[in-house]
Design an enzyme around this catalytic site. Structure first.
Site, PDB file in Angstrom:
ATOM      1  N   ARG D 273       0.873  -1.174   0.000  1.00 51.32           N
ATOM      2  CA  ARG D 273       0.000   0.000   0.000  1.00 51.32           C
ATOM      3  C   ARG D 273       0.902   1.213   0.000  1.00 51.32           C
ATOM      4  O   ARG D 273       1.514   1.530   1.017  1.00 51.32           O
ATOM      5  CB  ARG D 273      -0.844  -0.069   1.275  1.00 51.32           C
ATOM      6  CG  ARG D 273      -2.037   0.825   1.338  1.00 51.32           C
ATOM      7  CD  ARG D 273      -2.596   0.814   2.754  1.00 51.32           C
ATOM      8  NE  ARG D 273      -1.737   1.581   3.638  1.00 51.32           N
ATOM      9  CZ  ARG D 273      -1.626   1.413   4.949  1.00 51.32           C
ATOM     10  NH1 ARG D 273      -2.286   0.453   5.554  1.00 51.32           N
ATOM     11  NH2 ARG D 273      -0.811   2.162   5.665  1.00 51.32           N
ATOM     12  N   HIS D 277      -3.201   4.355   5.101  1.00 55.91           N
ATOM     13  CA  HIS D 277      -4.394   3.503   5.192  1.00 55.91           C
ATOM     14  C   HIS D 277      -5.609   4.182   4.565  1.00 55.91           C
ATOM     15  O   HIS D 277      -6.311   3.614   3.725  1.00 55.91           O
ATOM     16  CB  HIS D 277      -4.645   3.174   6.664  1.00 55.91           C
ATOM     17  CG  HIS D 277      -5.966   2.556   6.947  1.00 55.91           C
ATOM     18  ND1 HIS D 277      -6.334   1.337   6.419  1.00 55.91           N
ATOM     19  CD2 HIS D 277      -7.030   2.979   7.696  1.00 55.91           C
ATOM     20  CE1 HIS D 277      -7.561   1.032   6.842  1.00 55.91           C
ATOM     21  NE2 HIS D 277      -7.999   2.014   7.604  1.00 55.91           N
ATOM     22  N   TYR D 286       4.175   4.519  11.573  1.00 56.89           N
ATOM     23  CA  TYR D 286       4.477   3.081  11.675  1.00 56.89           C
ATOM     24  C   TYR D 286       5.343   2.516  10.558  1.00 56.89           C
ATOM     25  O   TYR D 286       5.590   1.333  10.507  1.00 56.89           O
ATOM     26  CB  TYR D 286       3.183   2.262  11.811  1.00 56.89           C
ATOM     27  CG  TYR D 286       2.148   2.537  10.736  1.00 56.89           C
ATOM     28  CD1 TYR D 286       2.231   1.920   9.486  1.00 56.89           C
ATOM     29  CD2 TYR D 286       1.096   3.411  10.965  1.00 56.89           C
ATOM     30  CE1 TYR D 286       1.289   2.158   8.505  1.00 56.89           C
ATOM     31  CE2 TYR D 286       0.145   3.668   9.984  1.00 56.89           C
ATOM     32  CZ  TYR D 286       0.246   3.039   8.760  1.00 56.89           C
ATOM     33  OH  TYR D 286      -0.677   3.287   7.787  1.00 56.89           O
TER      34      TYR D 286
HETATM   35  C1  LIG Z   1     -14.262  -6.767  11.864  1.00 57.53           C
HETATM   36  C2  LIG Z   1     -13.479  -5.507  11.707  1.00 57.53           C
HETATM   37  N1  LIG Z   1     -12.585  -5.164  12.638  1.00 57.53           N
HETATM   38  C3  LIG Z   1     -11.895  -4.013  12.539  1.00 57.53           C
HETATM   39  C4  LIG Z   1     -12.088  -3.164  11.481  1.00 57.53           C
HETATM   40  C5  LIG Z   1     -11.336  -1.817  11.414  1.00 57.53           C
HETATM   41  N2  LIG Z   1     -10.390  -1.813  10.300  1.00 57.53           N
HETATM   42  C6  LIG Z   1     -10.708  -1.273   9.102  1.00 57.53           C
HETATM   43  S1  LIG Z   1      -9.521  -1.554   7.967  1.00 57.53           S
HETATM   44  C7  LIG Z   1      -8.538  -2.348   9.054  1.00 57.53           C
HETATM   45  C8  LIG Z   1      -7.247  -2.946   8.598  1.00 57.53           C
HETATM   46  C9  LIG Z   1      -7.445  -3.901   7.467  1.00 57.53           C
HETATM   47  O1  LIG Z   1      -6.246  -4.485   7.084  1.00 57.53           O
HETATM   48  P1  LIG Z   1      -6.157  -5.466   5.852  1.00 57.53           P
HETATM   49  O2  LIG Z   1      -7.153  -6.569   6.022  1.00 57.53           O
HETATM   50  O3  LIG Z   1      -4.747  -5.866   5.698  1.00 57.53           O
HETATM   51  O4  LIG Z   1      -6.648  -4.623   4.615  1.00 57.53           O
HETATM   52  P2  LIG Z   1      -5.953  -3.311   4.011  1.00 57.53           P
HETATM   53  O5  LIG Z   1      -6.428  -2.156   4.805  1.00 57.53           O
HETATM   54  O6  LIG Z   1      -4.488  -3.493   4.087  1.00 57.53           O
HETATM   55  O7  LIG Z   1      -6.461  -3.251   2.613  1.00 57.53           O
HETATM   56  C10 LIG Z   1      -9.137  -2.390  10.313  1.00 57.53           C
HETATM   57  C11 LIG Z   1      -8.545  -2.978  11.522  1.00 57.53           C
HETATM   58  C12 LIG Z   1     -13.031  -3.560  10.519  1.00 57.53           C
HETATM   59  N3  LIG Z   1     -13.292  -2.810   9.429  1.00 57.53           N
HETATM   60  N4  LIG Z   1     -13.703  -4.731  10.650  1.00 57.53           N
END
Ligand SMILES: Cc1ncc(C[n+]2csc(CCOP(=O)(O)OP(=O)(O)O)c2C)c(N)n1
Ligand SMILES: Cc1ncc(C[n+]2csc(CCOP(=O)(O)OP(=O)(O)O)c2C)c(N)n1
Ligand SMILES: [Mg+2]
Ligand SMILES: [Mg+2]
Lengths: 337, 378, 337, 378
Positions: D273, D277, D286
């Site tokens: 990425r 975020h 981080y």
């Molecule tokens: C069940 C749940 N827990 C927490 C979140 C909060 N949250 C949104 S995005 C994220 C990180 C997601 O990481 P990843 O799965 O690696 O996807 P990326 O953001 O890297 O595309 C979190 C913790 C959420 N959306 N759903």
């Protein structure tokens, strides 16, 4: 997002803090005082949490006491159960209200019941911090008010602060509690600011009358407290002198304070963001009526979120209880009898 | 491969420096293709005869325990009993390999493992008797309550093991899960947390072929359940769950592996539930007598006794002594369950919280008044 | 456990069935009439379900339409969502009340919201059958009454039958609904028996007055209906003529029937097994009071399970609302005014 | 190993007949040790130049889309935007390999994949704009709503794929999950269901190294995320997510594998990425600029353009044409977001149920009265 690290607040000294900073200070003070207190959750370490409530804690206490966990809420709460069984006092952060749902089985079947199941031999001093409620323009699943689920679950304490001072004091009390506490942080009050004087930890479970009044009593908590206080201000112009009670704790419920406040005016409106049907307001209205029936000039009314999924950001203001909707309810309290 | 051979460091990568790595070699994590066995193999000759005799006595005890508990359900002394008949080698070994300060996290079928840890049967069976939710003191016995919601105890074990390490104790947690339980999200989250934290925890999956009526083939398409370990970066072992010596060896290694800081282990024990799911179940609806008969041949008790006899490690007197000890246990159980348990209805309100809420005090008063009125009416 | 396969019941013909058989017949009739209806869950196939409600369905319709799933409730409900998106009508069985909790995220964040999120484009016609409630001597986690969680969740219909005829009729209606229905089956009524005449599918959402009365009105549903009817019988001896309303549907709620029934007597008691605090009774008491305030001679009282984790089998009778406790509440309805 | 080599039948076993087997050979399920790559390898010579040029144009479009959406957040036209900058090869390939009647199950970061399926940007971004929860017609585009609760869309994909097969349609479902999402119980349950049902579903994990601030090393200890496949008896593939040609090839094979009834596939795409975020995140908290810089070198767009230029498959005019198409998209986005969306507050009450409940009708009346009073006051 700005930092929540608070100016070092010596106990007893008065400081100006945001709610976020007060919560951060409470965590820090609790961790300093008790080495068994530890913070865990998604992004709580390096990042300091998406709302920065755990800012600086990993730096001060190390990654083991401010633990970035894998992304799995049942795993987070479930492992906190095991930690508590071994004598630690975990403070769990679940990132947003709707992301607590994956942890419901752990919460309902274990956290809430463990003391009872084991006849007191395995108490679980776990604090579960959940940013909740709407009003910050969050997209879906980021604005739920889920307190009714928790309040209906025996074995949990359910607290929610509405002032900066309570942010500090009630979180300290939650962490000090030997029972699990669901600690609901009103997201939209994170940036509210006030002078506070951190004092000794108070026991949990007491409501507070935030404003005395003679015409009718507003019963509320968390994010709706400022709205109710504003409504009371506006109401003055219309000739109503409204009392406002901040419940602070849904479980245990402070019948004493609430009953007295309602009897004093004979009219009451319950205000909260959560869906009305089967919401906390139902319990409050029902129990107030049971206790104050012959003091009531009108039925206890409720001003709540509608019975709909939380709406998208651009429509949320129509859903949230606002000053006008509260005053409309006050107006319906059968004044012309 | 033994558990002592550990994954080497990260493999070389063409990748830019990043947060993704280090990548690990999966080979050391994969289980053997066939379950590890000792009895009836040449390796069995090296086993300590005293250990084998001890295991035998415990299996005999365990079998009798299962029978007596089942009888108690017929007499209405237990509300329900999920027997571990056929799985005694797993149950006994799980308890035996733990140190006193290690923790056991049993599932609802694992009361024999709890009894094998030293809990009195009447306390181990409290939940199933129906007078209280739980019997023994979990902290005194380092044994968590029986977990009915499947796999939910697995993250507890991880958290406890991690907490122990944080506190400087070299304590291991052992979590018992069924083959069905491996499908639950909590199983996954627990193993993943364990892998990431490197927590000193051992997961023992008793694969008895069924989750109530659902056969393993409808539960998982994995090569073996032990293969799940690799997805969490932890070691997987596959073992014959009806071979008490193999169970003891593999679990001892797994606990040692975890205790020495080399990370968690997932052990799959292939076994069979010889009885129905519980006394309320009708197993003929979903499995054939032929299948059960074939597994009777691999009854862990019979397998061990055959081995002991074939190697002249036990004589009739030894067998009789084991049986006698088992009868003593059964007699103790009958005695303990003979009388009705004492019940205090007002105990409903104690232990919901450290201090009863005002609401609970009111409700307790209501019940107390009702009970008083009832007593008056009598 | 005996079989629940019912004598083949031709529509329109009167048959004597248990509740379990009526539910089984409803599933069979729905599957015969609509090839998109399918049943899924733990042990529903070969075994016919631990309560035998799906008995014989795999034999008649094949394993694909009566699907034994892996043991994972979120996976079950989550895959049902996908099936419904593709035009099937899944009827999901969750084995016991407390084992629905692992599926709460799917239920709250997807099942309940999908139609709303997509502005009607992805309705989810899913029926979620959950055996619930106590009174059968089940060990912990097998006797929860969790209806308040569902009723507080917008987007779900929440139904619970109390008679054999409703077991058939309401399950047919649930399966016919284009919205998700949480269908709560009172475990301890599974073996109740009655003559029924399966008729056309009625719309959901109406309460029924099971007994007319003039002194006071009992409002109840599911497992507590027979208890209330018995209480009404006993009350006659004490000079009270009690009306009994069977709510049948918590969402939608039949305000019309309930309000009329309470106004007719001026006194009401809500009765249910679920924990009282924040339970359905709170909503019912609150809304009845809002609508009937000036018709009420006394506050609406509640007789419910205590605010404790469901007790062990040998103590459950002290927890469950029984005839005496109901009559004590009726006696407290301020008769001497 | 290609996906077409499938596990053989059950291996021989000393076990009695039972419900445990057949056991499978894990070897064919395991991913290659290093991510599959094509660009800058000899195998690239065999690739269809037209496909590569098409991928290039789509990547350019995708990059511009990400930039424009980010700009819209700065202008307050979007409430929030999680950019997929750096992950365009994954996004574009995921959409491109699907047939029109296949289904896509995107996560909240995957709006580019949705746009690549033909959804208009303004509809793809509705959730993030904040006027409604969702934009496009899911059935018309065979694309499920963006899933914010992580990994919850994975079981939906399995159910849909299974339902399609039950109905006789050879439809495949593709679910997008993040590296963080693999830790959730729903991910596990979905893969397990898929394995048991043999459902025609492909899981694409975009491993971009982070879940918000949490690096993969704190998320999983697995050798690779693709190794999780073996625990479900499904095929795992590891691929360079910044190599558009490799992504296209592996996903095409995976979809074909699923469609032809050979079962589900788990694909891990190793990517990065490049942006924070979301626009609300501060990634410098981080990760280091060095790390980001190193990944800029492996920018999927740059990698492909280098390849095309090195092999004389594109000229300046081709590059300019791609850029121009991208500017058109950006202009369209600006135009579509220029005006405020139309909002009807009373729409809050439609679509909660097929028919509003009496309670909702009352509440709608209340709001209508308030709105009327507001209008009067104006
Ligand atoms: C069940 C749940 N827990 C927490 C979140 C909060 N949250 C949104 S995005 C994220 C990180 C997601 O990481 P990843 O799965 O690696 O996807 P990326 O953001 O890297 O595309 C979190 C913790 C959420 N959306 N759903
Ligand atoms: C979360 C949850 N879902 C469902 C059940 C109901 N249930 C009790 S035992 C059982 C089967 C368990 O199978 P397995 O894990 O293989 O253990 P075994 O019974 O074979 O020891 C089921 C489905 C439960 N206890 N918990
Ligand atoms: Mg099993
Ligand atoms: Mg990621």
């Amino acid at each position: 997002m700005s930092t929540a690290t608070a100016p070092a607040a010596a106990s007893g000294a008065t400081t100006s803090l945001t709610m976020a900073q007060a919560l951060n200070t409470a965590l820090r003070d609790a961790m300093r005082e008790d080495p068994t207190v530890l913070v865990m959750g998604e992004d709580v370490g390096t990042l300091g949490g998406v709302f920065r409530i755990t800012d600086g804690l990993a730096a001060e206490f190390g990654a083991d006491r401010c633990l970035d966990t894998p992304l799995a809420e049942a795993g987070i709460l479930g492992s906190a159960v095991g930690m508590a069984m071994y004598g630690l006092r975990p403070v769990v952060e679940l990132q947003f209200d709707a992301f607590a749902y994956p942890a419901f089985e752990q919460l309902l079947s274990h956290v809430a019941k463990m003391r009872n199941r084991t006849a007191g031999r395995l108490p679980l001093p776990i604090t579960i911090r959940i940013p909740y409620g709407g009003g910050i323009g969050g997209v879906e699943h980021h604005s739920d008010s889920s307190e009714a689920y928790y309040a209906h679950t025996p074995g949990l304490h359910v607290l929610t602060p509405a002032t900066v001072a309570d942010g500090y004091g009630m979180l300290r009390a939650a962490i000090a509690s030997d029972d699990p506490v669901v600690f609901l942080e009103p997201k939209r009050l994170y940036w509210s600011k006030d002078e506070i004087t951190p004092g000794p930890v108070e026991p949990i479970g007491r409501a507070v009358v935030r404003r005395q009044g003679t015409s009718a009593t507003l019963l509320t908590y968390g994010p709706s407290l400022p709205v109710c206080l504003e409504a009371a201000e506006v109401a003055r112009a219309e000739g109503w002198d409204l009392a406002v009670v901040d419940l602070r704790s849904l479980t245990p419920f402070d019948d004493e304070t609430v009953t007295a406040a309602v009897r004093a005016t004979g009219r009451a409106v319950v205000v909260h963001e959560a869906t009305g049907f089967g919401g906390p307001g139902a319990e409050i209205a029902a129990r107030v009526t049971e206790r104050c029936f012959h003091h009531l000039a009108a039925p206890v009314l409720r001003v709540t979120g509608f019975d709909i999924p939380y709406p998208p950001p651009m429509l949320e203001r129509h859903h949230l209880p606002g000053v006008d909707r509260i005053l409309d309810a006050v107006a319906r309290l059968q004044w012309e009898q | 491969m033994t558990l002592l051979d550990q994954p080497a460091g990260p493999s070389a990568s063409v990748w830019p420096p990043n947060a993704h790595g280090p990548r690990r070699d999966p080979a050391p994590l994969l289980p053997d293709p066939e379950p590890f066995r000792l009895l009836d193999t040449p390796a069995a000759d090296k086993l300590d005869p005293e250990l084998l005799r001890d295991l035998y006595r415990r299996l005999v005890l365990g079998r009798r325990y299962n029978q007596q508990a089942t009888t108690l359900t017929k007499q209405g002394r237990l509300a329900v009993y999920p027997a571990s008949t056929g799985q005694e080698a797993c149950q006994v070994a799980a308890a035996l390999v733990l140190r006193e300060d290690d923790w056991l996290f049993p599932s609802y079928r694992d009361t024999l493992a709890v009894v094998s840890r030293g809990v009195r049967p009447v306390e181990a069976l409290t939940l199933l008797r129906g007078n209280a939710h739980h019997g023994w003191d979990p902290k005194a016995h380092r044994t968590a309550p029986l977990s009915t919601p499947l796999a939910t105890q697995a993250p507890h074990a991880v958290g406890l093991a991690h907490a122990a390490r944080l506190r400087g104790d070299d304590v291991v947690a052992l979590a018992l899960v069924g083959d069905g339980g491996t499908s639950e999200g909590d199983f996954h989250e627990a193993l993943n947390f364990a892998g990431v934290l490197g927590a000193p925890v051992v997961f023992l999956v008793q694969n008895n072929g069924y989750a109530i009526s659902v056969p393993l083939s409808k539960q998982s398409a994995a090569p073996t359940l032990a293969h799940k370990a690799v997805g969490y970066g932890i070691s997987g072992r596959l073992v014959d769950g009806n071979d008490a010596a193999a169970m003891h060896t593999v679990l001892t290694e797994a606990v040692e592996h975890a205790r020495s800081g080399r990370g968690p282990v997932l052990v799959e024990a292939v076994t069979y539930r010889l009885e129905a799911h519980t006394n309320a179940d009708d197993a003929t609806r979903y499995r054939t007598p032929d299948e059960v008969d074939a597994w009777q041949e691999r009854d862990p008790l019979a397998v061990l006794e055959r081995h002991l006899r074939a190697h002249d490690l036990i004589d009739d007197a030894g067998v009789a002594a084991a049986a006698e000890a088992a009868e003593e246990l059964a007699a103790e159980m009958r005695a303990e369950f003979h009388s009705e348990p004492e019940l205090d209805p007002l105990s409903l309100f104690t232990h919901v919280y450290a201090e009863p809420t005002p609401q609970l005090r009111e409700q307790a008063d209501l019940l107390a008044a009702e009970l008083a009125a009832e007593a008056d009416a009598r």
